[in-house]
Design a protein around this motif. Structure first.
Motif, PDB file in Angstrom:
ATOM      1  N   THR A   1      -7.052   9.433  -1.169  1.00 49.25           N
ATOM      2  CA  THR A   1      -7.278   9.505  -2.610  1.00 49.25           C
ATOM      3  C   THR A   1      -6.419   8.501  -3.375  1.00 49.25           C
ATOM      4  O   THR A   1      -6.487   8.432  -4.604  1.00 49.25           O
ATOM      5  CB  THR A   1      -6.957  10.915  -3.135  1.00 49.25           C
TER       6      THR A   1
ATOM      7  N   ARG B   1      -1.505   7.701  -6.560  1.00 46.47           N
ATOM      8  CA  ARG B   1      -1.348   8.481  -5.347  1.00 46.47           C
ATOM      9  C   ARG B   1      -0.901   9.877  -5.747  1.00 46.47           C
ATOM     10  O   ARG B   1      -0.043  10.064  -6.602  1.00 46.47           O
ATOM     11  CB  ARG B   1      -0.346   7.860  -4.381  1.00 46.47           C
TER      12      ARG B   1
ATOM     13  N   GLU C   1      -4.850  -1.471  -7.350  1.00 48.56           N
ATOM     14  CA  GLU C   1      -5.778  -2.529  -7.740  1.00 48.56           C
ATOM     15  C   GLU C   1      -5.086  -3.509  -8.675  1.00 48.56           C
ATOM     16  O   GLU C   1      -4.134  -3.164  -9.380  1.00 48.56           O
ATOM     17  CB  GLU C   1      -7.028  -1.938  -8.396  1.00 48.56           C
TER      18      GLU C   1
ATOM     19  N   ARG D   1      -8.710  -4.496  -4.629  1.00 47.07           N
ATOM     20  CA  ARG D   1      -8.563  -3.033  -4.616  1.00 47.07           C
ATOM     21  C   ARG D   1      -8.317  -2.579  -3.183  1.00 47.07           C
ATOM     22  O   ARG D   1      -9.096  -2.910  -2.291  1.00 47.07           O
ATOM     23  CB  ARG D   1      -9.792  -2.336  -5.188  1.00 47.07           C
TER      24      ARG D   1
ATOM     25  N   GLU E   1      -7.561   0.866  -0.847  1.00 49.41           N
ATOM     26  CA  GLU E   1      -7.718   2.310  -0.903  1.00 49.41           C
ATOM     27  C   GLU E   1      -7.313   2.960   0.414  1.00 49.41           C
ATOM     28  O   GLU E   1      -7.513   2.385   1.481  1.00 49.41           O
ATOM     29  CB  GLU E   1      -9.173   2.688  -1.201  1.00 49.41           C
TER      30      GLU E   1
ATOM     31  N   CYS F   1       0.812  -1.211   0.000  1.00 50.72           N
ATOM     32  CA  CYS F   1       0.000   0.000   0.000  1.00 50.72           C
ATOM     33  C   CYS F   1       0.846   1.261   0.000  1.00 50.72           C
ATOM     34  O   CYS F   1       0.307   2.345  -0.133  1.00 50.72           O
ATOM     35  CB  CYS F   1      -0.953   0.032   1.195  1.00 50.72           C
TER      36      CYS F   1
ATOM     37  N   TYR G   1      -4.917   4.576  -4.303  1.00 50.33           N
ATOM     38  CA  TYR G   1      -5.381   3.194  -4.345  1.00 50.33           C
ATOM     39  C   TYR G   1      -4.431   2.340  -5.182  1.00 50.33           C
ATOM     40  O   TYR G   1      -3.653   2.839  -5.991  1.00 50.33           O
ATOM     41  CB  TYR G   1      -6.802   3.102  -4.911  1.00 50.33           C
TER      42      TYR G   1
END
Length: 260
Positions: free
Chosen positions: A90, A117, A94, A85, A87, A49, A92
């Motif tokens: 704003t 990002r 996937e 996905r 998140e 992430c 994310y």
């Protein structure tokens, strides 16, 4: 083991609550939901992430959706499969499949990957997080960041090292000013400095300029932006041609170039 791993990652209270729910009600629907949240936390703090979550987004809520999610407490491996996905704020990431190992802190997203990002938009076949400050994109990489586009077979990115980017197997950098391509590309985006090694080629349509050499280094933040060409260097602008083993080209705002 599950408790120890979570405690190491700073989510001890979540696990304690999970255990209390399990003790009172058994491993029913509530416990499954808590376990899912625990997995989400483990996955979200992992490297997969970091490509989607900017540092200032660290305290924002996280969300994970996938058709299938599993966690192996013995190996520490979390796996999310099909329509994955993740998140945060704003940002994310996937893809078709994602994994994160809580012990090695390494994560991977693969299969039609897209990561967004702030001012970064990335697409590739496979995105891997290696530790907390290194991620690697492999397979038809197309990355847009800070007004520049990077393409290549593989791109490594180190955000804390002045946004250092490396295309060790070659690629191209494109901006409003032109392109730089080479067998090996690296750059420090916060410094607006880029180096192309091996069949380096620079093209600037706004300046009607083209050049190349064994190595090209571009300094975009200098008072007078310039490029240094080494090894069989050549520059062509308009009807003018210059060749040398070492050449410095200063780029003026009016589109002209001064060669030394």
């Amino acid at each position: 083991m599950f408790h120890q791993e979570c405690q190491h990652l700073g989510i001890d209270s979540e696990v304690q609550h999970l255990r209390q729910c399990a003790y009172r009600k058994g491993w029913g629907e509530m416990t499954k939901k808590k376990l899912y949240r625990g997995m989400l936390t483990l996955l979200a703090v992992g490297a997969v992430c970091t490509a989607a979550a900017a540092p200032q987004q660290g305290n924002e809520p996280m969300n994970l959706t996938a058709d299938n999610l599993t966690y192996d407490t013995r190996t520490g491996l979390i796996t999310a499969e099909t329509n994955v996905r993740m998140e945060q704020g704003t940002g994310y990431v996937e893809g078709a499949r994602a994994t994160y190992n809580t012990k090695t802190e390494e994560g991977t997203v693969e299969g039609g990957v897209r990561a967004v990002r702030e001012d970064m938009n990335l697409s590739c076949a496979r995105l891997s997080g290696i530790g907390q400050d290194h991620w690697q994109a492999v397979g038809d990489v197309h990355m847009v960041k800070a007004g520049r586009t990077f393409t290549g077979a593989q791109v490594d990115y180190y955000p804390s090292q002045n946004d250092y980017i490396l295309a060790d197997s070659g690629g191209m950098i494109t901006s409003a000013d032109g392109t730089l391509s080479a067998d090996r590309l690296e750059g420090w985006m916060k410094e607006n400095r880029f180096v192309g090694t091996g069949s380096a080629h620079i093209v600037s349509p706004p300046r009607d300029l083209e050049g190349g050499g064994d190595r090209v280094e571009y300094f975009g933040m200098a008072e007078r932006p310039y490029a240094v060409l080494d090894g069989n260097a050549w520059v062509y602008q308009g009807n003018n041609m210059a060749r040398s083993n070492h050449m410095t080209v200063y780029l003026a705002d009016d589109g002209s170039a001064v060669t030394e």
